[in-house]
Design a protein around this motif. Structure first.
Motif, PDB file in Angstrom:
ATOM      1  N   THR A 238       0.817  -1.204   0.000  1.00  0.00           N
ATOM      2  CA  THR A 238       0.000   0.000   0.000  1.00  0.00           C
ATOM      3  C   THR A 238       0.858   1.264   0.000  1.00  0.00           C
ATOM      4  OG1 THR A 238      -1.743  -1.178   1.146  1.00  0.00           O
ATOM      5  CG2 THR A 238      -1.849   1.203   1.208  1.00  0.00           C
TER       6      THR A 238
ATOM      7  N   THR B 286       3.183   1.526  -3.726  1.00  0.00           N
ATOM      8  CA  THR B 286       2.600   1.352  -5.053  1.00  0.00           C
ATOM      9  C   THR B 286       3.419   1.988  -6.144  1.00  0.00           C
ATOM     10  OG1 THR B 286       0.410   1.263  -4.134  1.00  0.00           O
ATOM     11  CG2 THR B 286       0.548   1.728  -6.452  1.00  0.00           C
TER      12      THR B 286
ATOM     13  N   LYS C  14      -2.227   7.185  -9.025  1.00  0.00           N
ATOM     14  CA  LYS C  14      -1.633   6.429  -7.919  1.00  0.00           C
ATOM     15  C   LYS C  14      -2.608   6.306  -6.755  1.00  0.00           C
ATOM     16  CE  LYS C  14       3.097   7.489  -9.197  1.00  0.00           C
ATOM     17  NZ  LYS C  14       4.267   8.325  -8.913  1.00  0.00           N
TER      18      LYS C  14
ATOM     19  N   GLN D  77      -4.232   2.716  -5.157  1.00  0.00           N
ATOM     20  CA  GLN D  77      -4.366   2.287  -3.758  1.00  0.00           C
ATOM     21  C   GLN D  77      -5.690   1.543  -3.550  1.00  0.00           C
ATOM     22  OE1 GLN D  77      -1.937   2.502  -1.445  1.00  0.00           O
ATOM     23  NE2 GLN D  77      -0.684   3.337  -3.076  1.00  0.00           N
TER      24      GLN D  77
END
Length: 159
Positions: free
Chosen positions: A17, A20, A66, A70
């Motif tokens: 997490t 990434t 991005k 997540q």
């Protein structure tokens, strides 16, 4: 073998997490030998003026993309945690979340395309979209390759 890869991918997802963008960069570097920004800049080969107009739009796109990524990681984590005991309700929830993620990703790319048309022209904007879709499909294929289909790991499970 696929079961081991799935377990490793879920372990990776649980730890990914916060990583990434690093993982995507590593995957793209592994595939192409350079960072995503380098791949994009090389492919577009914009003039200095175009590059100056492109960069803030691209940076905003990458920040939003991005953040969406997540969400995808959370969906994968949830799938991994619930794979062995997947119910109809959980399968529906995960599928709905995944479809929404896909829609949101496409909306973001469409919004970015509109901005890029004005900033760097239609052909360059189309080149960016084409490259971005190619990179995303490549990354998705890498992920999909290690994630089993529902029921794949337990052939004796009743459907």
């Amino acid at each position: 073998m696929k079961k081991i890869l799935f377990i490793l991918s879920i372990a990776f997802a649980l730890n990914a997490t916060a990583q990434t963008s690093v993982d995507e960069i590593n995957l793209i570097q592994d595939l192409y030998g350079k960072s995503k920004a380098d791949v994009v800049n090389e492919y577009l080969s914009l003039s200095d003026a175009q590059a100056a107009a492109f960069q803030p739009i691209y940076d905003k796109y990458e920040t939003e993309r991005k953040a969406l990524s997540q969400q995808k990681i959370l969906i994968l984590e949830d799938y991994g945690k619930n794979y062995a005991t997947l119910s109809d309700a959980k399968a529906t929830e995960l599928t709905s979340k995944n479809l929404k993620y896909n829609q949101d990703s496409e909306k973001l790319l469409a919004k970015t395309h509109s901005k890029l048309v004005k900033a760097i022209g239609g052909i360059n904007a189309a080149k960016f979209v084409q490259l971005e879709q190619y990179l995303q499909v490549t990354i998705r294929a890498e992920i999909q390759d290690v994630i089993p289909f529902i029921g794949e790991l337990d052939k004796t499970k009743k459907h």
